[in-house]
Design a protein around this motif. Structure first.
Motif, PDB file in Angstrom:
ATOM      1  N   ILE A  36       6.043  13.571   8.526  1.00 34.60           N
ATOM      2  CA  ILE A  36       5.146  13.443   9.683  1.00 34.60           C
ATOM      3  C   ILE A  36       5.207  11.989  10.152  1.00 34.60           C
ATOM      4  N   LYS A  37       5.288  11.120   9.176  1.00 39.23           N
ATOM      5  CA  LYS A  37       5.402   9.695   9.482  1.00 39.23           C
ATOM      6  C   LYS A  37       6.307   9.084   8.423  1.00 39.23           C
ATOM      7  N   PRO A  38       7.323   8.334   8.831  1.00 39.47           N
ATOM      8  CA  PRO A  38       8.213   7.761   7.815  1.00 39.47           C
ATOM      9  C   PRO A  38       7.519   6.648   7.024  1.00 39.47           C
ATOM     10  N   HIS A  39       8.029   6.388   5.845  1.00 39.81           N
ATOM     11  CA  HIS A  39       7.425   5.339   5.014  1.00 39.81           C
ATOM     12  C   HIS A  39       7.801   3.962   5.545  1.00 39.81           C
ATOM     13  N   HIS A  40       7.014   2.951   5.168  1.00 40.03           N
ATOM     14  CA  HIS A  40       7.375   1.594   5.587  1.00 40.03           C
ATOM     15  C   HIS A  40       7.898   0.775   4.421  1.00 40.03           C
ATOM     16  N   GLN A  41       7.785   1.342   3.210  1.00 40.81           N
ATOM     17  CA  GLN A  41       8.315   0.637   2.037  1.00 40.81           C
ATOM     18  C   GLN A  41       8.834   1.703   1.076  1.00 40.81           C
ATOM     19  N   SER A  46       5.971  -1.452 -10.384  1.00 44.82           N
ATOM     20  CA  SER A  46       7.091  -1.657 -11.310  1.00 44.82           C
ATOM     21  C   SER A  46       6.883  -0.858 -12.596  1.00 44.82           C
ATOM     22  N   LEU A  47       7.958  -0.741 -13.367  1.00 43.80           N
ATOM     23  CA  LEU A  47       7.837  -0.115 -14.689  1.00 43.80           C
ATOM     24  C   LEU A  47       6.957  -0.986 -15.577  1.00 43.80           C
ATOM     25  N   GLN A  48       7.081  -2.282 -15.394  1.00 53.14           N
ATOM     26  CA  GLN A  48       6.277  -3.234 -16.155  1.00 53.14           C
ATOM     27  C   GLN A  48       4.778  -2.951 -15.969  1.00 53.14           C
ATOM     28  N   GLY A  49       4.411  -2.698 -14.718  1.00 50.29           N
ATOM     29  CA  GLY A  49       2.994  -2.486 -14.416  1.00 50.29           C
ATOM     30  C   GLY A  49       2.562  -1.030 -14.528  1.00 50.29           C
ATOM     31  N   GLY A  50       3.520  -0.114 -14.598  1.00 48.76           N
ATOM     32  CA  GLY A  50       3.177   1.312 -14.656  1.00 48.76           C
ATOM     33  C   GLY A  50       2.389   1.739 -13.420  1.00 48.76           C
ATOM     34  N   ASP A  51       2.707   1.124 -12.278  1.00 54.37           N
ATOM     35  CA  ASP A  51       1.927   1.366 -11.051  1.00 54.37           C
ATOM     36  C   ASP A  51       2.856   1.694  -9.889  1.00 54.37           C
ATOM     37  N   LEU A  52       3.870   2.503 -10.175  1.00 57.27           N
ATOM     38  CA  LEU A  52       4.878   2.772  -9.138  1.00 57.27           C
ATOM     39  C   LEU A  52       4.354   3.681  -8.033  1.00 57.27           C
ATOM     40  N   LYS A  53       4.742   3.363  -6.829  1.00 54.77           N
ATOM     41  CA  LYS A  53       4.481   4.226  -5.671  1.00 54.77           C
ATOM     42  C   LYS A  53       5.797   4.357  -4.927  1.00 54.77           C
ATOM     43  N   TRP A  54       6.039   5.530  -4.358  1.00 52.49           N
ATOM     44  CA  TRP A  54       7.287   5.746  -3.633  1.00 52.49           C
ATOM     45  C   TRP A  54       7.006   6.170  -2.200  1.00 52.49           C
ATOM     46  N   PHE A  55       7.894   5.735  -1.316  1.00 58.83           N
ATOM     47  CA  PHE A  55       7.823   6.094   0.101  1.00 58.83           C
ATOM     48  C   PHE A  55       6.438   5.754   0.660  1.00 58.83           C
ATOM     49  N   GLU A 236      -1.426  20.630   5.657  1.00 60.00           N
ATOM     50  CA  GLU A 236      -2.272  19.436   5.562  1.00 60.00           C
ATOM     51  C   GLU A 236      -1.379  18.192   5.531  1.00 60.00           C
ATOM     52  N   PRO A 237      -1.609  17.231   6.400  1.00 57.03           N
ATOM     53  CA  PRO A 237      -0.803  16.009   6.308  1.00 57.03           C
ATOM     54  C   PRO A 237      -1.169  15.252   5.040  1.00 57.03           C
ATOM     55  N   MET A 238      -0.180  15.003   4.209  1.00 55.50           N
ATOM     56  CA  MET A 238      -0.438  14.350   2.919  1.00 55.50           C
ATOM     57  C   MET A 238       0.227  12.982   2.889  1.00 55.50           C
ATOM     58  N   ASP A 239      -0.442  12.056   2.243  1.00 57.23           N
ATOM     59  CA  ASP A 239       0.192  10.781   1.967  1.00 57.23           C
ATOM     60  C   ASP A 239       1.289  11.045   0.927  1.00 57.23           C
ATOM     61  N   ALA A 240       2.393  10.318   1.018  1.00 63.02           N
ATOM     62  CA  ALA A 240       3.482  10.537   0.054  1.00 63.02           C
ATOM     63  C   ALA A 240       2.975  10.449  -1.384  1.00 63.02           C
ATOM     64  N   GLU A 241       1.963   9.645  -1.608  1.00 71.00           N
ATOM     65  CA  GLU A 241       1.454   9.433  -2.967  1.00 71.00           C
ATOM     66  C   GLU A 241       0.266  10.328  -3.313  1.00 71.00           C
ATOM     67  N   ASP A 242      -0.143  11.203  -2.415  1.00 76.34           N
ATOM     68  CA  ASP A 242      -1.229  12.134  -2.768  1.00 76.34           C
ATOM     69  C   ASP A 242      -0.739  13.085  -3.856  1.00 76.34           C
ATOM     70  N   PRO A 243      -1.602  13.389  -4.825  1.00 81.07           N
ATOM     71  CA  PRO A 243      -1.165  14.294  -5.893  1.00 81.07           C
ATOM     72  C   PRO A 243      -0.802  15.673  -5.374  1.00 81.07           C
TER      73      PRO A 243
END
Ligand code: PRX
Length: 641
Positions: A36-41, A46-55, A236-243
């Motif tokens: 619906i909307k392309p990602h900007h990043q 990081s793996l170091q932080g265990g806080d990865l997000k994609w698209f 439903e429009p979902m954020d790429a990171e929505d579960p």
């Protein structure tokens, strides 16, 4: 959309691109989907932080990519072929258009009942098309599905419902597995006595038997579906990171944890890995025999195939009903091209010899796959020679609930193959072997702890409600790496063979159980004071469970028989039949260190009949305990039939 690599050279090029320019590599794949909307990043964290997000910043709905696109482009093509438990019953085939419509009806009905984006819906169902429809309907409206394998007990189901805080349960009156009838609705009723959050129970009528229905809470699936018929059901429009979903899996400590996957990254990786591992070509019929209650069913019965516009089969029954040729009869009936199953099933069918295989025309098979546990060479050869007639490559796919998709595997016939070796990583996947001190093992012909050193889109995001646990289990043991919990060997040619778990997880028939989970179930038996379970090699299941149980008082033979029954019943009640120990041995004590930790290493040796090679036992609090367990083990233990 073309996700499929077509030669080993293309694979090597993809590997290079993914290494040199990971963001560019994954962007290229992601761009082949509808957003619906392309990602900007491409990714953050990081793996170091265990806080990865994609698209990051992308918006989409996975079902638009799995259904709408294909319903428009190839609406009459079969999406799901459903083969019932009883071959004499009528099967079903749903075209992409029909599947799309049913999912929309179900999604609209759920919405009309007040189910909203982010709500948790538990699916406790047999392998019917309604299960696939329910999974996709949840995804369509942004509800988070959590499928619980229909072999789990009421207690295990209640634990998961509570942890997820679910408001809706979708189930069936009963399930059918061979000649067995599995009571599902009554199990749900029992579980719900402890789950006040659940307001709505939707019940598919699978058998003719009646079941109790609570007027204010329970509704039949078909009636429920009617509530949505004809209503629009925009995705439903979902954020790429929505579960997208929570799937519970066992770890070495505590209760099962809810592995969370998201719409964007999971979509990109399951689609890409499916296309490549199975080398799926338009028009092929693909069959994965897993249950949708496990990750294999999520990624490679539903999402991966449908995202590729494939024809995917679902089978309600078991490999040996009505006869040991059922798998092969189904392959011949539906002209299956890619067949994906577990080593346990292969070993079980091997016991019936070659005749059941040879009775059927398997000439359409192109790729054979295995998953869930190491495959031994004997089973590999049987699969290759007898089932595949030496014509089909075997893809030994290594991955985990937490990885979302296949990580190590051949790609159809493109890659080199070696019996019992998963082989090479998929493009973009960077496996390394570590020493226990965390240093990387360089070169080939080495063995160590399997870790992944670069992020990939379908990596676990969190364990539901407990991110610390996620960090402690996967990201903190070896900072900068994702820790798999498996040990592996890289051979002289750089091909990887996954050997098995290095933690307290036992893999029985490809199903994961934590020792702590089984022990706490056993300890609920009134006879049990304390217990310790370990895995031992089993010719069919890969591993089976040996339980050492300290009883309240000394038991004579007759009392032992009763006590064994109590122990098995406690496991059945706490987890389900699938986790029952194959052996129960009553002991007077357990080998513990001075700090109170059970030395499972010793119990593992005893369970595998190695009574002399215990290594260093100097830290044991009471070494004489070992002798008594050993003597007992050499004379008596209960072995399940
Ligand atoms: O020990 C590995 C084993 O199964 C574990 C993952 O279990 P689960 O999350 O339930 O997912 C199973 C289906 C993907 C792994 O840590 N395992 C899985 N595939 C293989 C395997 N072991 C050896 N070879 C495999 N191909």
């Amino acid at each position: 959309m073309s996700l499929r690599l077509q030669s080993f050279k293309e694979y090597q090029e993809a590997q290079r691109t993914a290494k040199n320019d990971p963001d560019g590599f994954w962007d290229g794949i992601a761009s082949q989907f509808q957003w619906i909307k392309p990602h900007h990043q491409t990714r953050s964290g990081s793996l170091q932080g265990g806080d990865l997000k994609w698209f990051v910043g992308g918006r989409l709905n996975i079902t638009v990519n799995a259904l709408d696109r294909h319903a428009i482009e190839r609406g009459n093509q079969s999406a799901i072929i459903w083969e019932p438990n009883d071959p004499n019953h009528l099967g079903q085939t749903l075209s992409y258009k029909e599947l799309y419509e049913r999912v929309c009806d179900m999604g609209a009905a759920l919405r009309a009942s007040g189910v909203q984006k982010g709500d948790r819906v538990i699916l406790y169902m047999p392998m019917t098309p309604e299960l696939a429809v329910s999974v996709l309907a949840c995804a369509r409206i942004g509800a988070i599905h959590s499928v619980v394998f229909a072999g789990f007990s009421a207690q295990a189901l209640a634990d998961r419902i509570q942890d997820a805080g679910a408001t809706v349960v979708i189930t069936a009156n009963e399930g059918r597995r061979g000649l067995k009838i599995v009571p599902l609705k009554s199990t749900v009723d029992e579980a719900l006595e402890h789950c006040p959050t659940v307001q709505l129970v939707i019940v598919q009528r699978v058998t003719d038997s009646s079941c109790a229905m609570q007027v204010t809470r329970d509704v039949w699936f078909s009636e429920f579906l009617n509530r949505g018929t004809g209503l629009p059901c925009p995705a439903e429009p979902m954020d790429a990171e929505d579960p997208l979903f929570i799937l519970y899996t066992s770890g070495s400590t505590g209760k099962p944890k809810g592995v969370v996957h998201t719409h964007g990254g999971y979509m990109v990786y399951t689609a890409y890995s499916f296309a490549n591992v199975f080398q799926y070509e338009r028009g092929d019929v693909y069959w994965c025999t897993a249950d949708i209650g496990w990750i294999t069913g999520h990624s490679y019965i539903i999402y991966g195939p449908l995202l590729n516009g494939a024809t995917t089969m679902m089978f309600e029954g078991i490999p040996t009903y009505p006869g040991p040729d059922r798998f092969w009869a189904i392959c011949a009936k539906h002209k299956v091209n890619q067949f994906y199953t577990a080593p346990t099933a292969i070993r079980a069918l091997m016991c019936h010899g070659e005749a059941p295989v040879q009775a059927h025309d398997l000439s359409t098979l192109k790729v054979l796959g295995t998953v869930g546990e190491p495959i031994n060479e004997e089973a590999w050869h049987w699969y290759h020679d007898i089932v595949g007639q030496q014509k089909c490559p075997i893809v030994d796919t290594w991955w985990q609930t937490e990885t979302g998709g296949i990580m190590l595997s051949g790609l159809g016939s493109l890659s080199p193959q070696k019996p019992a070796h998963a082989g090479l990583p998929l493009p973009g996947i960077d496996p390394v072997l570590l020493n226990p001190d965390g240093t990387e093992l360089q070169g080939d012909d080495v063995e160590g702890l399997l870790c992944i050193s670069a992020p990939w889109p379908s990596i676990i995001r969190t364990t539901y409600g407990d991110h610390e646990r996620c960090l402690n289990t996967y990201f903190r043991p070896y900072p900068g790496y994702y820790f798999t919990g498996d040990g592996a060997r890289r051979d002289a040619d750089g091909l990887i063979r996954v050997i098995g778990r290095v933690d307290d997880v036992i893999n029985v028939s490809g199903h994961r159980f934590g020792t702590a989970e089984i022990e706490s179930a056993i300890n609920e038996a009134s006879i049990a004071v304390e217990s310790a379970v370990v895995g031992f090699d089993h010719p069919i299941k890969g591993q089976a469970i040996h339980a050492f149980v300290i009883s309240e008082s000394a038991l004579d033979e007759a009392q032992k028989q009763v006590a064994i029954g109590d122990v098995l019943e406690a496991v059945e009640k706490g987890i389900g039949k699938i986790a029952k120990p194959a052996r129960v041995q009553f002991v007077q004590g357990l080998p513990k260190t001075r700090s109170g930790k059970i030395m499972r290493r010793i119990l593992r040796k005893i369970a595998s009949g190695e009574f002399d090679q215990f290594g260093d036992t100097s830290t044991l609090l009471d070494p004489s305990v070992v002798d008594s367990i050993k003597i007992d083990a050499q004379t008596t233990w209960f072995t399940a039939p």
